[in-house]
Design a protein around this motif. Structure first.
Motif, PDB file in Angstrom:
ATOM      1  N   ILE A 123      18.698  -0.974 -34.268  1.00  0.00           N
ATOM      2  CA  ILE A 123      18.354  -1.477 -32.916  1.00  0.00           C
ATOM      3  C   ILE A 123      17.211  -0.331 -32.508  1.00  0.00           C
ATOM      4  CG2 ILE A 123      18.936  -1.734 -30.376  1.00  0.00           C
ATOM      5  CD1 ILE A 123      21.946  -2.755 -31.495  1.00  0.00           C
ATOM      6  N   PHE A 181      44.006  -7.969 -41.833  1.00  0.00           N
ATOM      7  CA  PHE A 181      42.454  -8.219 -42.052  1.00  0.00           C
ATOM      8  C   PHE A 181      41.899  -9.459 -41.510  1.00  0.00           C
ATOM      9  CE2 PHE A 181      42.095  -5.376 -46.146  1.00  0.00           C
ATOM     10  CZ  PHE A 181      42.466  -4.337 -45.518  1.00  0.00           C
ATOM     11  N   GLY A 209      30.868   5.039 -34.451  1.00  0.00           N
ATOM     12  CA  GLY A 209      30.919   5.724 -35.570  1.00  0.00           C
ATOM     13  C   GLY A 209      29.589   6.508 -36.215  1.00  0.00           C
ATOM     14  N   ASN A 266      40.507   7.229 -41.939  1.00  0.00           N
ATOM     15  CA  ASN A 266      39.841   6.468 -41.559  1.00  0.00           C
ATOM     16  C   ASN A 266      39.371   6.870 -40.067  1.00  0.00           C
ATOM     17  OD1 ASN A 266      42.560   6.054 -42.677  1.00  0.00           O
ATOM     18  ND2 ASN A 266      42.041   3.911 -42.892  1.00  0.00           N
ATOM     19  N   TRP A 320      30.488 -10.263 -40.125  1.00  0.00           N
ATOM     20  CA  TRP A 320      28.960 -10.140 -39.681  1.00  0.00           C
ATOM     21  C   TRP A 320      28.269 -10.884 -41.108  1.00  0.00           C
ATOM     22  CZ3 TRP A 320      25.837  -8.339 -35.684  1.00  0.00           C
ATOM     23  CH2 TRP A 320      24.618  -8.135 -35.980  1.00  0.00           C
ATOM     24  N   HIS A 355      33.954   1.178 -43.451  1.00  0.00           N
ATOM     25  CA  HIS A 355      33.968   2.322 -42.800  1.00  0.00           C
ATOM     26  C   HIS A 355      32.411   2.840 -42.826  1.00  0.00           C
ATOM     27  CE1 HIS A 355      38.360   3.646 -43.414  1.00  0.00           C
ATOM     28  NE2 HIS A 355      37.918   2.510 -43.063  1.00  0.00           N
ATOM     29  N   GLY A 363      34.353   1.261 -30.323  1.00  0.00           N
ATOM     30  CA  GLY A 363      33.324   2.035 -29.579  1.00  0.00           C
ATOM     31  C   GLY A 363      33.099   1.446 -28.235  1.00  0.00           C
ATOM     32  N   GLU A 391      24.045  -1.370 -37.458  1.00  0.00           N
ATOM     33  CA  GLU A 391      23.013  -2.340 -36.505  1.00  0.00           C
ATOM     34  C   GLU A 391      22.658  -1.193 -35.340  1.00  0.00           C
ATOM     35  OE1 GLU A 391      21.943  -5.313 -36.812  1.00  0.00           O
ATOM     36  OE2 GLU A 391      23.027  -5.181 -38.778  1.00  0.00           O
ATOM     37  N   VAL A 442      32.613  -6.790 -38.468  1.00  0.00           N
ATOM     38  CA  VAL A 442      32.647  -8.173 -37.792  1.00  0.00           C
ATOM     39  C   VAL A 442      31.490  -8.476 -36.608  1.00  0.00           C
ATOM     40  CG1 VAL A 442      34.266  -9.105 -36.226  1.00  0.00           C
ATOM     41  CG2 VAL A 442      35.331  -8.052 -38.086  1.00  0.00           C
ATOM     42  N   SER A 481      31.167  -4.734 -28.572  1.00  0.00           N
ATOM     43  CA  SER A 481      32.451  -4.693 -28.001  1.00  0.00           C
ATOM     44  C   SER A 481      33.520  -4.262 -28.941  1.00  0.00           C
ATOM     45  CB  SER A 481      32.553  -5.939 -27.603  1.00  0.00           C
ATOM     46  OG  SER A 481      32.799  -6.964 -28.678  1.00  0.00           O
ATOM     47  N   LEU A 535      27.097  -6.469 -24.196  1.00  0.00           N
ATOM     48  CA  LEU A 535      26.296  -7.500 -24.784  1.00  0.00           C
ATOM     49  C   LEU A 535      26.734  -7.481 -26.281  1.00  0.00           C
ATOM     50  CD1 LEU A 535      22.695  -6.965 -23.339  1.00  0.00           C
ATOM     51  CD2 LEU A 535      24.348  -8.668 -22.692  1.00  0.00           C
ATOM     52  N   THR A 579      37.329  -4.356 -34.904  1.00  0.00           N
ATOM     53  CA  THR A 579      39.014  -3.984 -34.501  1.00  0.00           C
ATOM     54  C   THR A 579      39.534  -5.312 -34.749  1.00  0.00           C
ATOM     55  OG1 THR A 579      38.669  -4.313 -32.171  1.00  0.00           O
ATOM     56  CG2 THR A 579      38.504  -2.003 -32.884  1.00  0.00           C
ATOM     57  N   ALA A 584      26.894  -9.708 -29.772  1.00  0.00           N
ATOM     58  CA  ALA A 584      26.199 -10.664 -30.609  1.00  0.00           C
ATOM     59  C   ALA A 584      26.998 -11.839 -31.141  1.00  0.00           C
ATOM     60  CB  ALA A 584      25.456 -10.004 -31.911  1.00  0.00           C
ATOM     61  N   GLY A 585      28.424 -11.714 -31.156  1.00  0.00           N
ATOM     62  CA  GLY A 585      29.313 -12.681 -31.744  1.00  0.00           C
ATOM     63  C   GLY A 585      29.886 -13.345 -30.650  1.00  0.00           C
TER      64      GLY A 585
HETATM   65  C1  LIG Z   1      38.924  -4.944 -43.279  1.00  0.00           C
HETATM   66  C2  LIG Z   1      38.571  -3.864 -42.296  1.00  0.00           C
HETATM   67  C3  LIG Z   1      40.040  -2.782 -42.333  1.00  0.00           C
HETATM   68  C4  LIG Z   1      39.629  -1.695 -41.510  1.00  0.00           C
HETATM   69  N1  LIG Z   1      40.804  -0.781 -41.476  1.00  0.00           N
HETATM   70  C5  LIG Z   1      40.773   0.427 -40.845  1.00  0.00           C
HETATM   71  C6  LIG Z   1      41.568   1.267 -40.654  1.00  0.00           C
HETATM   72  O1  LIG Z   1      42.846   0.978 -41.157  1.00  0.00           O
HETATM   73  N2  LIG Z   1      41.653   2.335 -39.600  1.00  0.00           N
HETATM   74  C7  LIG Z   1      40.439   2.515 -39.291  1.00  0.00           C
HETATM   75  O2  LIG Z   1      40.436   3.709 -38.438  1.00  0.00           O
HETATM   76  N3  LIG Z   1      39.249   1.867 -39.366  1.00  0.00           N
HETATM   77  C8  LIG Z   1      39.420   0.575 -40.224  1.00  0.00           C
HETATM   78  N4  LIG Z   1      38.324  -0.095 -40.328  1.00  0.00           N
HETATM   79  C9  LIG Z   1      37.167   0.295 -39.757  1.00  0.00           C
HETATM   80  C10 LIG Z   1      36.937  -0.077 -38.370  1.00  0.00           C
HETATM   81  O3  LIG Z   1      37.150  -1.426 -38.020  1.00  0.00           O
HETATM   82  C11 LIG Z   1      35.730   0.395 -37.868  1.00  0.00           C
HETATM   83  O4  LIG Z   1      35.635   1.905 -37.893  1.00  0.00           O
HETATM   84  C12 LIG Z   1      35.581   0.446 -36.181  1.00  0.00           C
HETATM   85  O5  LIG Z   1      35.947  -0.719 -35.771  1.00  0.00           O
HETATM   86  C13 LIG Z   1      33.878   0.725 -35.825  1.00  0.00           C
HETATM   87  O6  LIG Z   1      33.902   0.611 -34.479  1.00  0.00           O
HETATM   88  P1  LIG Z   1      32.357   0.263 -33.823  1.00  0.00           P
HETATM   89  O7  LIG Z   1      32.550   0.191 -32.365  1.00  0.00           O
HETATM   90  O8  LIG Z   1      31.326   1.344 -34.404  1.00  0.00           O
HETATM   91  O9  LIG Z   1      32.091  -0.920 -34.579  1.00  0.00           O
HETATM   92  P2  LIG Z   1      32.642  -2.360 -34.675  1.00  0.00           P
HETATM   93  O10 LIG Z   1      34.064  -2.450 -34.253  1.00  0.00           O
HETATM   94  O11 LIG Z   1      32.101  -2.958 -35.850  1.00  0.00           O
HETATM   95  O12 LIG Z   1      31.769  -3.254 -33.324  1.00  0.00           O
HETATM   96  C14 LIG Z   1      30.439  -3.415 -33.230  1.00  0.00           C
HETATM   97  C15 LIG Z   1      30.245  -4.708 -32.432  1.00  0.00           C
HETATM   98  O13 LIG Z   1      28.820  -4.663 -32.157  1.00  0.00           O
HETATM   99  C16 LIG Z   1      28.228  -6.050 -32.306  1.00  0.00           C
HETATM  100  N5  LIG Z   1      26.733  -5.663 -32.583  1.00  0.00           N
HETATM  101  C17 LIG Z   1      25.982  -5.339 -33.773  1.00  0.00           C
HETATM  102  N6  LIG Z   1      24.684  -5.410 -33.258  1.00  0.00           N
HETATM  103  C18 LIG Z   1      24.489  -5.934 -32.132  1.00  0.00           C
HETATM  104  C19 LIG Z   1      23.386  -6.443 -31.534  1.00  0.00           C
HETATM  105  N7  LIG Z   1      22.131  -6.211 -32.117  1.00  0.00           N
HETATM  106  N8  LIG Z   1      23.343  -6.949 -30.300  1.00  0.00           N
HETATM  107  C20 LIG Z   1      25.014  -7.043 -29.711  1.00  0.00           C
HETATM  108  N9  LIG Z   1      26.052  -6.867 -30.199  1.00  0.00           N
HETATM  109  C21 LIG Z   1      25.722  -6.196 -31.617  1.00  0.00           C
HETATM  110  C22 LIG Z   1      28.861  -6.652 -33.607  1.00  0.00           C
HETATM  111  O14 LIG Z   1      28.782  -7.765 -33.536  1.00  0.00           O
HETATM  112  C23 LIG Z   1      30.215  -5.990 -33.443  1.00  0.00           C
HETATM  113  O15 LIG Z   1      31.047  -6.810 -32.654  1.00  0.00           O
HETATM  114  C24 LIG Z   1      38.481  -1.327 -40.927  1.00  0.00           C
HETATM  115  C25 LIG Z   1      37.192  -2.339 -41.261  1.00  0.00           C
HETATM  116  C26 LIG Z   1      37.601  -3.324 -41.879  1.00  0.00           C
HETATM  117  C27 LIG Z   1      36.432  -4.367 -41.736  1.00  0.00           C
END
Ligand SMILES: Cc1cc2nc3c(=O)[nH]c(=O)nc-3n(C[C@H](O)[C@H](O)[C@H](O)COP(=O)(O)OP(=O)(O)OC[C@H]3O[C@@H](n4cnc5c(N)ncnc54)[C@H](O)[C@@H]3O)c2cc1C
Ligand code: SF4
Lengths: 181, 522
Positions: B276, B200, B487, B497, B62, B454, B20, B272, B86, B17, B38, B93, B40-41
């Motif tokens: 998967i 953060f 990503g 970023n 995480w 990242h 993306g 992850e 996270v 959630s 769905l 996010t 996980a958290g």
């Molecule tokens: C401290 C920090 C600062 C950041 N600052 C920036 C910034 O300034 N600018 C920027 O562009 N990016 C930043 N980022 C990066 C940004 O947060 C990520 O690029 C972005 O959130 C990734 O999106 P995502 O959808 O790939 O994954 P996420 O946002 O990480 O979401 C993935 C989700 O999938 C869930 N998941 C994983 N596996 C499973 C499973 N098997 N079953 C169910 N659920 C599952 C996870 O629990 C998680 O909630 C930062 C990250 C951090 C940690």
């Protein structure tokens, strides 16, 4: 610029909360005026002399002369419970301290804790810095020492700010010494 | 709020959630598509956030087992914490700082722009900047990015002012308080930034965009979106024709559940998501789903990173105010005369005392370390973030021994720095130090990379099926009703970023999926 008052302020609520959670935080130790020696009076599986050496080791790993022993005691104290729960942890700590004392005896004819100069003690720590003992104590300490809220003001850090409305009106941009751009 | 039956095979199931998954879920729901996310958290809301680094970390990050290997320093310093991301509704996010930049044109064409770089697995994206610009616009509007859509920049805090003054002295030109997904004025029902300084740890004022309190509730309002927290997806299942048919997940109590699906979208972040797919191996797909190219899990990118902290004679209080609202962009160009390909950004960064102790120089101790810590109030800080080179051997694999609490093999994160990454980091360390020295820093600290925030590239986009995992819409080359929506689609990482690009791709993908569903293509 608004500077940070380094004096720790303990609210009554914080003390009560800490006491209720039974965490041996520095707040309680310092509020009750405990010294290194009576900090261990309540006992535990580790000998007071072992704990005393560990506290010295803690100060030598992260020496901050503006911090009283209470903070190092609070950081080290949880090892007593961990040693009680796990004989391997107990052995690791006792062996580590024994080795430091032995090294101190060999080189300086005294115990680690009684060795006068920090430089000499640090040299002994360098000798064990790749051991499990040192690594475990150090990596635990970097959290258990610096994560004590009561010492943050001494580092000019103000901790939680949301409940004060953030820094919008409390100096987020109050720097006044930069050269004009 | 919608609730869909587990046997309802008309729903789109999204795994994760975050940036993306949360965005895709809302976009589809707005178009009338039924969606089950769905996650996980747990669902941790704004009022639950705490302004306390370690406490917040244990609340949101995480912390399920992962292992790491390779020559990168993170594997040595934090072997079980290769990434800082996270596990909570909203994904990373909740933690993110909000820096929201578009890729440059050449960053979509790295194979052409950088030529054959030894050891790098370079490939051009199947889309160009021009293809994505329209979607970037929508993403910037959705996130309320400052300096776009006539939204003013954030005010500069102390940390920014130091960086800005140094940058001007050095002659840097593109220096400002960033393009940030943080409200500088009230917008979209959310207030303006209060300069709390714990971006953060989850923004307690809601000024910072997070899918947790924007996309997800908006999607839920349509009646088409159901978010199921504490639902850990174990694997994706398929039918005899090779199309995916649903997912198996563990609920809060650890009980195995099954949700049928018309389409499955994987958005679990770049560690992850491939895990998967690999854990979903079957007789028909023995190497894991969508892996005919063998590229699932490969080309893991985490950006060239590092930090520089400068110590001054007088106080800075860098922790006051927005964590990352400050940028120098002059080094982000591709200029091989500097001794490396690609570029990097310099962005303000501040850690509190607890994290500073843990991350300033992991393993460090003694007076050198404590004198740095004692300089905390007089410190300014910046993060260095630049393009790292995709390498086939930098990859996510399933660990042969370690299993999580559900008995599933955990991810091993292997990473070796490419010589280009190292050359770039050294350049960035020098320039970062120079910025602070220009305004009187007495000491500077070149701080090593933190666990990866990242994470990119492990299910990459490609024109041809043999070069990558997904096509230009994030649809897997092998299975038409299986998508990747995070990503891990990135073919290359760019200097900036990643999240704005993740969101732009998700909006674009939603459009594609909804149209294809209407046409009954999938
Ligand atoms: C401290 C920090 C600062 C950041 N600052 C920036 C910034 O300034 N600018 C920027 O562009 N990016 C930043 N980022 C990066 C940004 O947060 C990520 O690029 C972005 O959130 C990734 O999106 P995502 O959808 O790939 O994954 P996420 O946002 O990480 O979401 C993935 C989700 O999938 C869930 N998941 C994983 N596996 C499973 C499973 N098997 N079953 C169910 N659920 C599952 C996870 O629990 C998680 O909630 C930062 C990250 C951090 C940690
Ligand atoms: S500084 Fe602004 S964006 Fe960051 S947590 Fe505070 S209010 Fe939110």
């Amino acid at each position: 610029m608004r500077e940070v008052d380094p004096r720790t302020k303990f609210s009554r609520r914080f003390l009560l909360k800490a006491a209720a959670a039974a965490v041996p935080t520095a707040a309680i130790v310092s509020a009750t005026g405990l010294s290194i020696d009576d900090a261990w009076a309540e006992g535990g599986v580790l000998e007071p002399s072992t704990m005393k050496t560990l506290v010295k080791v803690a100060r030598d790993i992260y020496p901050h002369d503006f911090l009283g022993d209470v903070y190092y005691i609070a950081a080290i104290k949880p090892w007593n419970d961990k040693a009680a729960a796990d004989p391997q942890v107990k052995a690791m700590l006792e062996d580590g301290v024994r080795r430091l004392d032995q090294d101190a005896k060999d080189r300086h004819k005294t115990t680690y804790a009684d060795l006068g100069w920090e430089d000499d003690r640090v040299a002994l720590l360098r000798g064990v810095q790749h051991t499990d003992f040192f690594n475990k104590v150090r990596s635990d300490l970097v959290v258990s020492l610096y994560n004590q809220k009561e010492l943050w003001p001494k580092f000019g850090y103000e901790g939680s700010s949301a409940e004060h409305g953030g820094y919008l009106t409390r100096g987020f941009n109050d720097i006044d010494w930069l050269p004009k751009a | 709020m919608a609730q869909f039956g587990q046997n309802d095979d008309s729903v789109v199931v999204i795994i994760g959630s975050g940036a993306g998954g949360g965005t895709l879920g809302n976009e589809l729901a707005q178009k009338g598509v039924k969606v089950v996310i769905l996650e996980a958290g747990p669902r941790t809301e704004i009022q639950d956030f705490v302004n306390d680094e370690w406490e917040s970390f244990s609340q949101l990050a995480w912390t399920d087992a992962r292992v790491s290997s390779g020559s990168w320093r993170v594997a040595h310093d934090f072997p079980n914490l290769p990434a800082w991301i996270v596990k909570s509704v909203g994904g990373s996010t909740t933690h993110w700082a909000g820096a929201s930049l578009r890729f440059e044109e050449h960053e979509f064409k790295v194979a052409s722009a950088y030529g054959g770089l030894h050891g790098a697995n370079l490939l051009d994206w199947p889309i160009t900047k021009a293809d994505l610009d329209l979607w970037y616009e929508k993403a910037e509007n959705k996130l309320g990015v400052t300096r776009t859509n006539k939204i003013p920049g954030l005010p500069g805090n102390n940390n920014f002012k130091v960086m800005e003054a140094g940058a001007r002295k050095l002659g840097y030109k593109e220096v400002h308080t960033g393009r940030m997904a943080i409200n500088s004025e009230p917008r979209d029902g959310r207030g303006a930034c209060q300069q709390i300084g714990f971006c953060f740890q989850g923004c307690k004022s809601g000024a910072k965009w997070s899918t947790l309190y924007t996309e997800i509730p908006e999607g839920e309002k349509t009646g088409n979106l159901e978010v199921r927290p504490n639902s850990h997806v174990a694997k994706i299942e398929h039918d005899q024709t090779g199309k995916v048919s649903g997912v198996v997940y563990f609920d809060e109590k650890g009980v195995e559940q099954r949700q049928k699906a018309r389409i499955v979208c994987v958005a679990g972040n770049s560690i992850e998501s491939p895990r998967i797919l690999l854990n979903s191996a079957s007789n028909m797909f023995p190497d894991g789903l969508a892996n005919s190219s063998g590229q699932v899990g490969r080309n893991y990118m985490r950006h060239m990173t590092g930090s520089v902290y400068g110590v001054f004679e007088k106080p800075v209080h860098m922790y006051r105010g927005t964590t990352m609202a400050g940028i120098i962009r002059d080094e982000s160009r591709n200029d091989p005369s500097r001794g490396f390909l690609g570029g990097y950004e310099m962005e303000t960064l501040s850690l509190g005392v607890p994290f500073m102790a843990a991350f300033l120089n992991p393993g460090g101790w003694g007076r050198t370390f404590t004198s740095a810590m004692e300089a905390y109030p007089r410190m300014a800080g910046m993060w260095l973030v630049g393009e790292d080179m995709p390498q086939e051997t930098n990859r996510i694999t399933l660990d042969a021994e370690v299993k999580d609490k559900h008995g599933l093999p955990v991810a091993n994160v292997h990473y070796d720095d490419h010589p280009n990454d190292i050359a770039m980091r050294n350049h960035a360390y020098r320039q970062g130090a120079a910025v602070y020295e220009a305004v009187g820093a007495t000491v500077t600290y070149p701080t090593p990379p933190y666990p990866s925030t990242h994470n990119m590239g492990t299910n990459r986009m490609s024109e041809k099926a043999r070069d990558g995992v997904v096509n230009k819409f994030g649809q897997t080359h092998d299975i038409p009703n299986l998508f990747v929506s995070d990503g891990s689609q990135f073919t290359s990482g760019a200097a900036c970023n990643p999240t704005l690009t993740i969101v732009a791709l998700a909006i674009r993908q939603a459009d594609h999926i909804a149209t294809a569903m209407q046409r009954r293509d999938i």
